[in-house]
Design a protein around this motif. Structure first.
Motif, PDB file in Angstrom:
ATOM      1  N   ILE A  32       0.848  -1.192   0.000  1.00 17.34           N
ATOM      2  CA  ILE A  32       0.000   0.000   0.000  1.00 17.34           C
ATOM      3  C   ILE A  32       0.882   1.239   0.000  1.00 17.34           C
ATOM      4  O   ILE A  32       1.760   1.397   0.855  1.00 17.34           O
ATOM      5  N   THR A  33       0.652   2.120  -0.976  1.00 18.03           N
ATOM      6  CA  THR A  33       1.439   3.336  -1.100  1.00 18.03           C
ATOM      7  C   THR A  33       0.514   4.549  -1.183  1.00 18.03           C
ATOM      8  O   THR A  33      -0.679   4.428  -1.453  1.00 18.03           O
ATOM      9  N   ALA A  34       1.094   5.726  -0.966  1.00 18.00           N
ATOM     10  CA  ALA A  34       0.340   6.978  -1.053  1.00 18.00           C
ATOM     11  C   ALA A  34       1.303   8.106  -1.400  1.00 18.00           C
ATOM     12  O   ALA A  34       2.487   8.048  -1.067  1.00 18.00           O
ATOM     13  N   LEU A  35       0.778   9.124  -2.053  1.00 23.10           N
ATOM     14  CA  LEU A  35       1.523  10.345  -2.333  1.00 23.10           C
ATOM     15  C   LEU A  35       1.140  11.377  -1.280  1.00 23.10           C
ATOM     16  O   LEU A  35      -0.051  11.570  -1.008  1.00 23.10           O
ATOM     17  N   ALA A  36       2.132  12.042  -0.684  1.00 19.81           N
ATOM     18  CA  ALA A  36       1.845  12.996   0.393  1.00 19.81           C
ATOM     19  C   ALA A  36       2.650  14.273   0.191  1.00 19.81           C
ATOM     20  O   ALA A  36       3.843  14.224  -0.118  1.00 19.81           O
ATOM     21  N   HIS A  37       1.959  15.404   0.391  1.00 17.20           N
ATOM     22  CA  HIS A  37       2.588  16.708   0.194  1.00 17.20           C
ATOM     23  C   HIS A  37       2.642  17.546   1.472  1.00 17.20           C
ATOM     24  O   HIS A  37       3.383  18.519   1.524  1.00 17.20           O
ATOM     25  N   GLN A  38       1.826  17.226   2.460  1.00 14.88           N
ATOM     26  CA  GLN A  38       1.746  18.063   3.655  1.00 14.88           C
ATOM     27  C   GLN A  38       1.263  17.240   4.838  1.00 14.88           C
ATOM     28  O   GLN A  38       1.114  16.013   4.731  1.00 14.88           O
ATOM     29  N   SER A  39       1.003  17.899   5.969  1.00 14.73           N
ATOM     30  CA  SER A  39       0.875  17.215   7.256  1.00 14.73           C
ATOM     31  C   SER A  39      -0.189  16.126   7.288  1.00 14.73           C
ATOM     32  O   SER A  39       0.072  15.008   7.737  1.00 14.73           O
ATOM     33  N   VAL A  40      -1.423  16.412   6.871  1.00 15.28           N
ATOM     34  CA  VAL A  40      -2.483  15.407   6.961  1.00 15.28           C
ATOM     35  C   VAL A  40      -2.179  14.203   6.076  1.00 15.28           C
ATOM     36  O   VAL A  40      -2.286  13.054   6.531  1.00 15.28           O
ATOM     37  N   PRO A  41      -1.781  14.380   4.809  1.00 18.53           N
ATOM     38  CA  PRO A  41      -1.375  13.214   4.024  1.00 18.53           C
ATOM     39  C   PRO A  41      -0.174  12.483   4.604  1.00 18.53           C
ATOM     40  O   PRO A  41      -0.086  11.256   4.507  1.00 18.53           O
ATOM     41  N   TYR A  42       0.786  13.218   5.196  1.00 18.23           N
ATOM     42  CA  TYR A  42       1.907  12.541   5.851  1.00 18.23           C
ATOM     43  C   TYR A  42       1.398  11.626   6.958  1.00 18.23           C
ATOM     44  O   TYR A  42       1.847  10.492   7.112  1.00 18.23           O
ATOM     45  N   ARG A  43       0.467  12.130   7.733  1.00 15.53           N
ATOM     46  CA  ARG A  43      -0.077  11.340   8.832  1.00 15.53           C
ATOM     47  C   ARG A  43      -0.842  10.122   8.304  1.00 15.53           C
ATOM     48  O   ARG A  43      -0.737   9.022   8.857  1.00 15.53           O
ATOM     49  N   PHE A  44      -1.600  10.324   7.215  1.00 17.71           N
ATOM     50  CA  PHE A  44      -2.306   9.207   6.595  1.00 17.71           C
ATOM     51  C   PHE A  44      -1.314   8.132   6.160  1.00 17.71           C
ATOM     52  O   PHE A  44      -1.513   6.931   6.416  1.00 17.71           O
ATOM     53  N   ALA A  45      -0.254   8.535   5.481  1.00 19.20           N
ATOM     54  CA  ALA A  45       0.735   7.567   5.005  1.00 19.20           C
ATOM     55  C   ALA A  45       1.416   6.867   6.173  1.00 19.20           C
ATOM     56  O   ALA A  45       1.635   5.651   6.138  1.00 19.20           O
ATOM     57  N   ALA A  46       1.753   7.613   7.214  1.00 17.32           N
ATOM     58  CA  ALA A  46       2.430   7.018   8.359  1.00 17.32           C
ATOM     59  C   ALA A  46       1.559   5.977   9.046  1.00 17.32           C
ATOM     60  O   ALA A  46       2.052   4.962   9.551  1.00 17.32           O
ATOM     61  N   GLU A  47       0.246   6.195   9.038  1.00 24.96           N
ATOM     62  CA  GLU A  47      -0.654   5.280   9.727  1.00 24.96           C
ATOM     63  C   GLU A  47      -1.026   4.076   8.871  1.00 24.96           C
ATOM     64  O   GLU A  47      -1.164   2.953   9.390  1.00 24.96           O
ATOM     65  N   HIS A  48      -1.159   4.269   7.550  1.00 25.07           N
ATOM     66  CA  HIS A  48      -1.786   3.226   6.743  1.00 25.07           C
ATOM     67  C   HIS A  48      -0.930   2.643   5.632  1.00 25.07           C
ATOM     68  O   HIS A  48      -1.275   1.578   5.104  1.00 25.07           O
ATOM     69  N   ALA A  49       0.146   3.306   5.227  1.00 24.52           N
ATOM     70  CA  ALA A  49       0.886   2.881   4.035  1.00 24.52           C
ATOM     71  C   ALA A  49       2.156   2.125   4.403  1.00 24.52           C
ATOM     72  O   ALA A  49       2.716   2.272   5.495  1.00 24.52           O
ATOM     73  N   ASP A  50       2.619   1.330   3.446  1.00 19.03           N
ATOM     74  CA  ASP A  50       3.945   0.717   3.534  1.00 19.03           C
ATOM     75  C   ASP A  50       5.005   1.653   2.966  1.00 19.03           C
ATOM     76  O   ASP A  50       6.163   1.599   3.370  1.00 19.03           O
ATOM     77  N   LEU A  51       4.593   2.492   2.012  1.00 24.09           N
ATOM     78  CA  LEU A  51       5.540   3.335   1.291  1.00 24.09           C
ATOM     79  C   LEU A  51       4.851   4.646   0.936  1.00 24.09           C
ATOM     80  O   LEU A  51       3.677   4.651   0.566  1.00 24.09           O
ATOM     81  N   VAL A  52       5.588   5.749   1.046  1.00 22.12           N
ATOM     82  CA  VAL A  52       5.041   7.067   0.731  1.00 22.12           C
ATOM     83  C   VAL A  52       5.909   7.750  -0.317  1.00 22.12           C
ATOM     84  O   VAL A  52       7.137   7.646  -0.285  1.00 22.12           O
ATOM     85  N   PHE A  53       5.259   8.427  -1.277  1.00 23.20           N
ATOM     86  CA  PHE A  53       5.946   9.261  -2.248  1.00 23.20           C
ATOM     87  C   PHE A  53       5.892  10.703  -1.758  1.00 23.20           C
ATOM     88  O   PHE A  53       4.821  11.206  -1.396  1.00 23.20           O
ATOM     89  N   ILE A  54       7.034  11.369  -1.754  1.00 23.93           N
ATOM     90  CA  ILE A  54       7.104  12.764  -1.326  1.00 23.93           C
ATOM     91  C   ILE A  54       7.611  13.614  -2.481  1.00 23.93           C
ATOM     92  O   ILE A  54       8.178  13.095  -3.443  1.00 23.93           O
ATOM     93  N   THR A  55       7.416  14.924  -2.383  1.00 20.49           N
ATOM     94  CA  THR A  55       7.797  15.827  -3.476  1.00 20.49           C
ATOM     95  C   THR A  55       8.687  16.952  -2.947  1.00 20.49           C
ATOM     96  O   THR A  55       8.271  18.119  -2.916  1.00 20.49           O
TER      97      THR A  55
END
Length: 401
Positions: free
Chosen positions: A234-257
């Protein structure tokens, strides 16, 4: 292995630049053909790329911020369903991970989960997903089930200032949880296939997930037996605090910019703080930095192509953009690797031109420079990322009981 990174690619239509379809090397008549995507994915696989993400959206305009995105005629419109496309690509590839994009607001979570489990079976353990929270007004109109929802970022630009966006991320979190639970609902030994007794299934090893959340509830088990990875990546793209928190809680891998290598440290610190607060998964969150690339033999040639593209349609992105030679891209990879990311996802500005340049020039030079992690010959995508195959949570509960 310090300062060595994995490499992924992000595939989208004719490329990430909106004018790429007009370039001499583009194939605008083939964008919805199976052969076009087969050739792209085989190019990436031949280069040793770890995985490819496949973009998707639920309206003609996609996630574009252009006010006339649904009606304008100078953009690529029309696409293949990313999960179905990935399942087609699975048997025509052997090593590369396949990570389609899924919008969480409208498809039923049960259907999403079973589609991803099927992809993992078809690819023999190379399936994943990039979850996208929320929906646009046109996407809601296409489905006709919701009258309200996010209307883009608020004036502040912060997700936390819009209750509808916050709700969208909570819903996406529930979708991620259901994907994992349904993947766990079959234990590995549930299918026994005993010809003598005529017993195909050990029903005691298939568990109802009995999930009840804020947005939906699911009682039963998956219809798909447990897949090779146990759970899809499970992956997600995150640009700011709320998406970062979503990725930290639910994803295996996060894409950042990150805007450059220097800005990586702040993002990693914010992700670390979010993980300390909410992460319950056993493994640390893997972090990949996104870089949009246009590659030519000389910087002058690359700049000329870029200027032509920008004259035709202006690209707006918060991702780092590198326009230059393969050596320029390798220099960027080296800087980001030193900044501490686990991997880099390259977004080719033009397809297939920049993907071919990545395969022919960028990857060999990066490997020669010692930037890339060598292929460890692990069988599944999770294993190649250093992630263990999770045991079924329901099997663990049974043993504990």
């Amino acid at each position: 292995m310090p300062d060595r990174i994995h490499l992924a690619v992000a595939l989208d239509g004719a490329g990430w630049h909106p004018a790429a379809w007009r370039e001499p090397g583009a194939h605008p008549t083939a964008l919805t053909s199976a052969a076009y995507w087969r050739d792209l994915i085989r190019t990436a696989e031949g280069a040793g790329v770890l995985f490819a993400t496949i973009e998707d959206a639920l309206s003609l305009g996609g996630r574009s911020s252009e006010p006339d995105a649904e009606t304008r005629r100078d953009r690529v419109r029309g696409r293949l369903d990313a999960v179905l496309l990935a399942s087609f690509l699975a048997p025509v590839t052997g090593r590369i991970g396949l990570v389609p994009t899924v919008t969480t607001a409208h498809p039923e979570p049960f259907h999403v989960a079973t589609g991803l489990q099927t992809l993992d079976h078809a690819s023999r353990g190379r399936g994943g997903v990039r979850l996208v929270a929320g929906s646009t007004e046109q996407e809601r109109a296409n489905f006709g089930r919701r009258t309200g929802g996010p209307a883009g970022l608020p004036a502040s630009g912060r997700v936390e200032d819009d209750p509808a966006l916050l709700g969208a991320f909570r819903e996406a979190g529930e979708v991620a949880e259901v994907i994992r639970r349904l993947a766990d609902s079959w234990e590995d030994e549930a299918i026994v296939r005993d010809l003598e007794t005529g017993r195909f299934l050990d029903r005691d090893r298939v568990h109802n997930i009995d999930y009840a959340g804020e947005f939906f509830s699911i009682t039963g088990a998956s219809i798909v037996p447990r897949s090779p990875q146990g759970q899809p990546l499970i992956t997600a793209l995150a640009h700011q605090s709320v998406p970062y928190r979503f990725a930290a809680e639910h994803a295996d891998l996060v894409f950042i910019t990150p805007s450059d290598a220097a800005s990586v440290t702040g993002i990693l610190n914010e992700l670390r703080d979010a993980a300390d607060a909410v992460r319950t998964l056993d493994e640390p969150l893997r972090v990949f930095a996104d870089v949009l690339v246009l590659v030519e033999e000389t910087r002058e040639a690359a700049s000329a192509v870029w200027d032509r593209l920008q004259d035709r349609a202006t690209l707006t992105t918060d991702a780092r953009v590198v326009v230059g030679t393969a050596d320029d891209v390798v220099d960027e990879l080296r800087a980001l690797a030193a900044a501490g990311v686990d991997g880099i996802r390259l977004r080719p500005a033009r397809l297939p031109a920049d993907l071919e340049a990545i395969a022919a020039s960028v990857v060999p030079r990066a490997a020669e420079a010692g930037i890339l992690r060598p292929d460890d010959a692990a069988a599944t995508l999770r294993e190649r990322l250093g992630l263990p195959r999770p045991a079924s949570r329901y099997a663990r509960q049974e043993v504990g009981a």
